[in-house]
Structures are given as C-alpha cells and as structure tokens.
Design an enzyme around this catalytic site. Sequence first.
Site, mmCIF file in Angstrom:
data_model
loop_
_atom_site.group_PDB
_atom_site.id
_atom_site.type_symbol
_atom_site.label_atom_id
_atom_site.label_comp_id
_atom_site.label_asym_id
_atom_site.label_seq_id
_atom_site.Cartn_x
_atom_site.Cartn_y
_atom_site.Cartn_z
ATOM 1 N N GLY A 165 0.749 -1.102 -0.048
ATOM 2 C CA GLY A 165 0.021 0.067 0.411
ATOM 3 C C GLY A 165 0.693 1.342 -0.165
ATOM 4 N N GLU A 274 -4.003 -10.964 -8.455
ATOM 5 C CA GLU A 274 -4.635 -10.349 -7.687
ATOM 6 C C GLU A 274 -5.380 -9.200 -8.593
ATOM 7 O OE1 GLU A 274 -2.684 -9.528 -3.068
ATOM 8 O OE2 GLU A 274 -2.473 -7.647 -4.620
ATOM 9 N N ARG A 296 4.485 -15.795 -4.817
ATOM 10 C CA ARG A 296 5.160 -16.592 -3.470
ATOM 11 C C ARG A 296 3.792 -17.194 -2.917
ATOM 12 N NH1 ARG A 296 2.673 -12.760 -0.229
ATOM 13 N NH2 ARG A 296 2.815 -10.756 -0.890
#
Length: 641
Positions: A165, A274, A296
């Site tokens: 973030g 994502e 990962r």
Amino acid sequence: MFDKILIANRGEIACRVMNTCRRLGVATVAVFSDADREARHVFMADEAVGLGGAAPAESYLRGDAIISAAKATGAQAIHPGYGFLSENPDFVEAVEAAGLVFIGPSARAIRAMGLKDAAKALMERAGVPVVPGYHGADQSPDRLAGEAERIGYPVLIKAVAGGGGKGMRLVENPQRFLQALESARSEAQGAFGNPDVLVEKYVVQPRHIEVQVFGDGRHAVHLFERDCSLQRRHQKVIEEAPAPGMTAEMRSAMGEAAVRAAEAIGYSGAGTVEFIVDGSRGLRPDGFWFMEMNTRLQVEHPVTEAITGVDLVEWQLRVASGESLPARQEDITITGHAFEARLYAEDVPAGFLPATGTLAHLDFPDGARIETGVRAGDRISPWYDPMIAKVIVHGPTRAIALRSLERALRRTEVAGSVTNLDFLVALTRHEGFGRGEVDTGLIARDLQALLTASAPDGAAVALGVIGLAGLHDPRLRGGITLWQPLRRTIAWQGGSAVLEVLGPGEARVTLETGPHEVRWQGGRWWVDGRPYPARIVEHDAGVSVFGAATLHLVSQDPLERAGSDAGGEALTRAPMPGLLRAVDVVAGQSVQAGDRLAVLEAMKMEHSLTASRDGVVAEVLASPGDQVEAGAPLIRLEDVA
Ligand code: ADP
Ligand code: ADP
Ligand code: MG
C-alpha cells in the site's frame, strides 16, 4: 522428494511449512535471529542455524548466510515463505548458483512481475484485462496529469515498485493531482529507491478478489478465488473462499485469465494473481482487472486449502523436486466455504498501531485450524510483523462457516498484549459482511460501530477482582477463606472495588455500579446466584477473565504512579514500537511544551513526539536508527534551574 530443506523464514509460515515437511518425511532446518533464539519455529525444526542480529538486514535478509547454512546442514532446497527474500530474484539466482533448489518460481518470472508497470504491459499482451490507465515511461508531471484527465477522475497514483500500500494516492480531482503526484513519488523514492509511478482508474466500491495459481514451469492450473476485500489501510484482515456472489461464468473468466498470466511467464510453484473488481453492480465477467501478481505463497493460502483439500506446500515441494503438476484443472473442485482471520497484537482504537508484549496466556479452541508461530510465554517483539495467529474455519455454507469463525474467535484466549480480537469478533457480526456485501471500504466506513466496546460486564469484573486479590484458584491458594482479610480495596488501572469475604467460598465485590455476590461452589463460579462459566487467569500484566465476554484488568504499576507529576511527564516514552528516525534535541538544550523532540516511524507513518512541558533536556536515551519498544524511555526532561 527432498530429504532435507531449509526454511528461510520465521513465525507462523515457517511452522506451517515444517508441518507439511513432517508429514512428507522431509527433514527441516530452521534459521533464526538473535531475537528468535527461543522461537517456536526453532523448536519445531530438526536443526537450527543462527543468522545474526534481530534486524532483518542482519539475519532473515542475509541471503549469503542462509545459503551457507543450507550447504553446511546438507539441505537440498530452500523454502522462502512470504516476505523477506521470497520475491527477490537475485537471491533465487544465488541459491541456484550454489547448487540448491529455490522452492518457488524462476528469477525471470519474479522479475517479470516485480514492477507493476511492466507487469501490466506484459499482462495486456497476454490478453489479461488490466485496470485502464497509463503505465508508460514518460514520467513528466504534464504527461501524467494529461493521462489522468484522459482516464477520468477519480484516479489512483501507484508506485511501480510499490507494495504494502505504499506510494499509493487516491486523487479525486485535477486540482489535487500535482501535489498527490509529488508526495507519491517522494514516498516511493524513500521506500523503494524508485520514484516512478503509474496512473490508473480508481474503481469505485472495489472488491479485492485474487486467484490462486499453480504452475510447473510449462502449464498452470488455478485453485479458484479468494475474496480479500475486508481491509484496513490496504492490509487484509479477514479473507474468504470462495468469493461471495461469484458466478460460474465470472469464476471461469477470472481463472482462465490468471492461468494465462502464469503461463505467459512460465510460472512454477504457487502464485497469486490479484484482481480489482467493480462491486457496484454485482459480479460481471467484464468487471475485473489485473492489479499485480504475488510470486510466492500468500498469507491467506489456507482458505484455498480448506475448500479444495489441497496442501499447497506439499505441491510446492513436489513440483520443486521435479514432479509435474499434481492435478488437472478438472480434478480441482470447491467444497464448502472457508474464512481466515488475522489475529494481531495491535491497538485498533488507536489506529491499528502495532503492539508488543509477552503473551502471558494463549489458548485456542478446537474446531478451527490455527497457524501460529508463538506459544504462551513468548514475546511479540517490535522487530517483526506483530501477527499472533491465523484462525481458519471451514463449513458447508458461508453462513455456517461465518458462525464458526465467530465462535472460534470468541473462544480464543490471549492476554499480555492488546489485540484486534474484539474487532475481529465485531466484524464477524457485521450485517453487511454477513450478507456477503463486501468492498475494500467497508471497515473504514463502519469503523466507529465496529469499535464500540460493549460496557464491561459487572459479573466478569467482579470475578476479575477475585483474581487480582489472588483468590481465584481454590486448588492452589485455598480460594476464598476466612483466613483472608475480611474487607479490602482492590485497585487496577482505571478502577477499584471493595472486596468483602462473607464466608468460605463466598465474597461480595462492590463496584461503582453496585455490589455482586461471588461464590465458588460445585466446582464453578456463581455470580449473583447464577452460574457464570469463566476461566480466571492471572499473569504478569494482571488478570484476565475468559467467559461469555473477555475482560482484562491490568495491575497498577507502582513505578508509573510514582513517576507522574502534575506538570507533565518528565520522561518521553515511545508510544508504540517503531524505528526512531530522528532526535531533534541534545542534552542541556531548553525546550518548551509542544516542541518536537523526536520522530518515530511505525506502521509506515512518521509520528512526531513533542515535549509535554517546558524544561531542559537532561538525557537522551536512544539514538536515531534504534528500533524501540512501546514504552521505551527516549528523552528525560528536568525543570529549568
Ligand atoms: P499482499 O502483498 O497482497 O498484501 P499478503 O497479505 O500475503 O499479500 O502480505 C504481503 C506481505 O506483507 C507479507 O510478506 C507479510 O509479511 C506482510 N504483511 C501483511 N500484513 C502485515 C501487517 N499487518 N504488518 C506487517 N506486515 C504485514
Ligand atoms: P500493493 O502492492 O501495495 O499490494 P496493490 O496494487 O495490490 O498494491 O493494491 C493494494 C490495494 O489497493 C488493493 O487491495 C485495493 O484495495 C486497492 N486498489 C488497488 N488498485 C485499485 C484501483 N484501481 N481502484 C480501487 N482500489 C484499488
Ligand atoms: Mg497487493
């Protein structure tokens, strides 16, 4: 299969990898820092090698020392866990150059996904939908502002090298653009040494849905999605699988896109693609866009394991040791629903500040999968992620699984540090979440309601008072007897009560809100004539009562009472664990109330510590660069002579 592997990590993930190794008969080597000598992962491993200082740069990030440890112990492969060296392509190359196997993707695949702009360009070419935006090389403010105009506000500025973030700014209108750009660039430069940014469309009412992929270097399969929309400050709090409201059509569109992404880079091992999803009009196959790929194992991988029955670490070991994909796409199916909650040592009302402390008491209920790297008595140190445990549940339906999550969290007993446990329980009872209406703004919108603490239960406080008086354990100290003082005042931080012994096993505790009769009878506690199932636990920090509600009474600290004076604290302490960035004063210097004394960096933010009164600096007790714990003394003032 390997005979022996080294796990280049700590905490819950190191322990979790070792559990699978044990099951497969693979011997394990742990590594540890000076702060982790006694840690759970060290005890679980067959062998352990010390790396050096507590700071990650002196231990868990020392690739050379880790490779030497693997060579010295005869390990054939290295599992990186998540964080630390797990997404470092130079480390992968060094591992391979040393003749060892890296349990994860190739350095080339990691590099391809390492920068968000290059990854987006690559995904676009592979036919994966990406968030509309600009990810080009021209970084001039004019060009970027023009692109923002073209994309249409609101837009999101993101550091291309970003993670966690950081370096991200939401910009609502053109007037704010240049200023936001400047601050994003300087944060990115500071954190990643790379100021470049991309600009993308800000998806309103976004959901974070990610797809678990698994490759063997040639082919890839997906293991469906996880919904990670419950976030605070872009950090995941509760994750679930499958995503609520997911349709078969959208699931296969997302799964196929994720497999295309993995195959485009010859991906090997476990990875996560994502996506950001527009949640404003239900889930639609044209409403998801690639955000980034994490090369990962992910923190939240257990929810996928729960619904598919696959042990992802087993698959990692099998594929890294040369097997091809353990299953075909059509063999992978979803059963039921799973949730994971991340239990942290953190102060939620204070803004999710990380906390430290010794876990005076720690106990988990049956019926949930618990992944943890700590035991009762262990310290949550300021050096690492303050995670205590992950609580994972599985059930036949979402509603049932959510109720088991609530039950498991309510029965989780932790004392000795502040935690986010009450907040997690409140989330499991949130009505919108219960209906599956999730988006990444839910927590921030409803934070006040989620924090509203129910008034402490008088019956629990009365039992806590019995505990503070040392009368709670009838087996050890005889419990409540007439040998005790008959009447006394018991005080704790924030309250006091009068305790009167009425007879053997019987006492009256008078709180500000009124009296309660407490009785020990028939092997259980009774309060005001009703049985009150509770466990009273005494520990270094005070007393905890675990029952229908959890209550902690913190003992009064005699030193603290003596130290405080009316004119403001003489001693400035660290309000939270963190890295001391700067000290602005030297001994002998006069300061006025409100002057800045030092800057502490914690939770990715800088906090100014100011003088609470006028005075002269008597002592500076810490130096810039020190990692300090909450409460550590930093600067002592004395009165002006
Ligand atoms: P993502 O990169 O999408 O956030 P994860 O949730 O798996 O994926 O976490 C990424 C990394 O951030 C992990 O390496 C983990 O150690 C770290 N991390 C996650 N949550 C926290 C937290 N609350 N505090 C510190 N580090 C965290
Ligand atoms: P990081 O590397 O820091 O994890 P991500 O690109 O994965 O960065 O984004 C982190 C979070 O920011 C996401 O989980 C989501 O909550 C939010 N986010 C990212 N991109 C967008 C977008 N285009 N619109 C709205 N929210 C976004
Ligand atoms: Mg991310």
